[in-house]
Design an enzyme around this catalytic site. Structure first.
Site, mmCIF file in Angstrom:
data_model
loop_
_atom_site.group_PDB
_atom_site.id
_atom_site.type_symbol
_atom_site.label_atom_id
_atom_site.label_comp_id
_atom_site.label_asym_id
_atom_site.label_seq_id
_atom_site.Cartn_x
_atom_site.Cartn_y
_atom_site.Cartn_z
ATOM 1 N N ASN A 13 0.866 -1.182 0.000
ATOM 2 C CA ASN A 13 0.000 0.000 0.000
ATOM 3 C C ASN A 13 0.902 1.231 0.000
ATOM 4 O OD1 ASN A 13 -1.789 2.056 0.480
ATOM 5 N ND2 ASN A 13 -2.425 1.364 2.517
ATOM 6 N N TRP A 14 1.014 1.837 -1.171
ATOM 7 C CA TRP A 14 1.928 2.988 -1.294
ATOM 8 C C TRP A 14 1.371 4.226 -0.590
ATOM 9 C CZ3 TRP A 14 3.927 3.371 -7.086
ATOM 10 C CH2 TRP A 14 4.528 2.152 -7.445
ATOM 11 N N LYS A 15 0.107 4.201 -0.247
ATOM 12 C CA LYS A 15 -0.563 5.381 0.331
ATOM 13 C C LYS A 15 -0.368 6.588 -0.602
ATOM 14 C CE LYS A 15 -0.258 3.212 4.784
ATOM 15 N NZ LYS A 15 -0.145 3.283 6.241
ATOM 16 N N HIS A 99 -9.534 0.956 5.013
ATOM 17 C CA HIS A 99 -8.271 1.243 5.699
ATOM 18 C C HIS A 99 -8.511 2.210 6.856
ATOM 19 C CE1 HIS A 99 -4.170 2.480 6.496
ATOM 20 N NE2 HIS A 99 -3.794 1.387 5.855
ATOM 21 N N GLU A 101 -6.908 4.663 7.883
ATOM 22 C CA GLU A 101 -6.707 6.078 7.564
ATOM 23 C C GLU A 101 -7.962 6.666 6.908
ATOM 24 O OE1 GLU A 101 -3.013 5.497 5.454
ATOM 25 O OE2 GLU A 101 -2.089 4.927 7.368
ATOM 26 N N GLU A 171 -5.127 -4.893 10.551
ATOM 27 C CA GLU A 171 -4.117 -3.852 10.763
ATOM 28 C C GLU A 171 -4.422 -3.109 12.067
ATOM 29 O OE1 GLU A 171 -2.285 -2.732 6.675
ATOM 30 O OE2 GLU A 171 -3.906 -1.352 7.107
ATOM 31 N N GLY A 177 2.607 2.540 10.832
ATOM 32 C CA GLY A 177 3.536 3.661 10.689
ATOM 33 C C GLY A 177 4.202 4.081 11.985
ATOM 34 N N SER A 217 3.699 -1.891 10.337
ATOM 35 C CA SER A 217 5.146 -1.892 10.555
ATOM 36 C C SER A 217 5.827 -3.217 10.199
ATOM 37 C CB SER A 217 5.471 -1.494 12.001
ATOM 38 O OG SER A 217 5.025 -0.167 12.260
ATOM 39 N N GLY A 238 2.992 -0.986 4.247
ATOM 40 C CA GLY A 238 2.956 0.443 3.957
ATOM 41 C C GLY A 238 4.356 0.953 3.623
ATOM 42 N N GLY A 239 4.996 1.568 4.611
ATOM 43 C CA GLY A 239 6.297 2.214 4.411
ATOM 44 C C GLY A 239 7.318 1.363 3.663
HETATM 45 P P1 13P Z 1 3.144 0.597 7.653
HETATM 46 O O1 13P Z 1 3.688 -0.693 7.080
HETATM 47 O O2 13P Z 1 3.828 1.801 7.151
HETATM 48 O O3 13P Z 1 3.047 0.515 9.157
HETATM 49 O O4 13P Z 1 1.630 0.710 7.121
HETATM 50 C C1 13P Z 1 0.772 -0.367 7.217
HETATM 51 C C2 13P Z 1 -0.458 -0.073 6.451
HETATM 52 O O5 13P Z 1 -1.244 0.790 6.834
HETATM 53 C C3 13P Z 1 -0.689 -0.818 5.202
HETATM 54 O O6 13P Z 1 -1.974 -0.603 4.721
#
Ligand code: 13P
Length: 254
Positions: A13-15, A99, A101, A171, A177, A217, A238-239
């Site tokens: 997930n590149w966000k 998600h 967010e 999640e 994050g 993470s 994510g990251g």
């Molecule tokens: P991180 O891997 O950056 O913690 O993000 C997880 C995430 O929200 C994937 O959708």
């Protein structure tokens, strides 16, 4: 290790990251360096990258493209929105829905997420449905109940054909994050709980066939331990999905 019956999945997930050129370079690097693998790899970039990402990966049997959101309505006067049909027309196969967010910043409710899940399925997209609790909910010992509600409200009016197309991603919000990962035991416990809910509603075959991903993470250094849990079938990253070497190292963790 999760049973062979289920697909192992690593989704990125590149966000809201990567300009068009940066995204094109990241896709290129992943395509060039992905080893032959049984893991299903899904790239979920921002909308602007979907078409190119699909075009560059179309001939790869294990690499798929997904969006990070879609609108619940078919079309119309919804300025700034993108429908499931439009996502599908880029060549994408998946869409991340629910998600944390989007729940937090765009007030997405379980009901709305349920509508988006149906819109996605009606247009041939497989939802990657996210659920997970805030830290205070876990500290109050109510995390299983909360995730149960999220899953039931958004998914449990689907029929058996459609539920089989859904991938669930657990999640925990406190792990996203933050550098704090759920322990492998915490992840296993929740994944097992989710699978039991699916079992009770849809039966063993559906539950045993459903891929449940962990997100929060995940890094090359901790992926192996998390993926080794029997009910963890992969990760939503994510990251660490923004660097080809890190993302591919996570894929290799299986
Ligand atoms: P991180 O891997 O950056 O913690 O993000 C997880 C995430 O929200 C994937 O959708």
């Amino acid at each position: 290790m999760a049973t062979a019956k289920r697909k192992h999945i690593v989704a990125g997930n590149w966000k809201m990251n990567k300009s068009y050129d940066e995204g094109r370079d990241l896709v290129k690097s992943i395509v060039e360096n992905l080893q032959n693998t049984d893991v299903m790899v899904i790239l979920c970039p921002p909308f602007i990258h979907l078409y190119n990402a699909h075009a560059k990966t179309n001939d790869m049997a294990n690499l798929f493209i997904g969006a990070q959101n879609c609108h619940q309505e078919v079309s119309g006067a919804y300025t700034g929105e993108v429908s499931a049909e439009m996502v599908k027309s880029t060549g994408a196969s998946f869409v991340i829905l629910g998600h944390s967010e989007r729940r937090a910043y765009y007030n997405e409710t379980d009901e709305l997420i349920g509508q988006k899940v149906k819109a996605a399925l009606a247009n041939g997209l497989q939802p990657i449905f996210c659920c997970g609790e805030l830290l205070e909910v876990r500290e109050a010992g109510k995390h299983e109940k909360l995730v149960e509600e999220q899953v039931k409200k958004a998914l449990f009016d689907l029929d058996e054909v459609d539920i089989k197309k859904v991938v669930i991603a657990y999640e925990p919000v406190w792990a996203i994050g933050t550098g704090k990962t759920a322990s492998p035991e915490q992840a296993q416990e929740m994944h097992h709980h989710i699978r039991q809910l699916v079992d009770k509603k849809y039966g063993k075959a559906v539950a045993e066939g459903m891929s449940i991903l962990y997100g929060g993470s995940v890094k090359p250094a901790n992926a192996k331990e998390i993926f080794a849990q029997p009910d963890v079938d992969g990760g939503l990253i994510g990251g660490a999905s923004l660097k080809s070497a890190d993302f591919l190292a996570i894929v290799d963790s299986f």
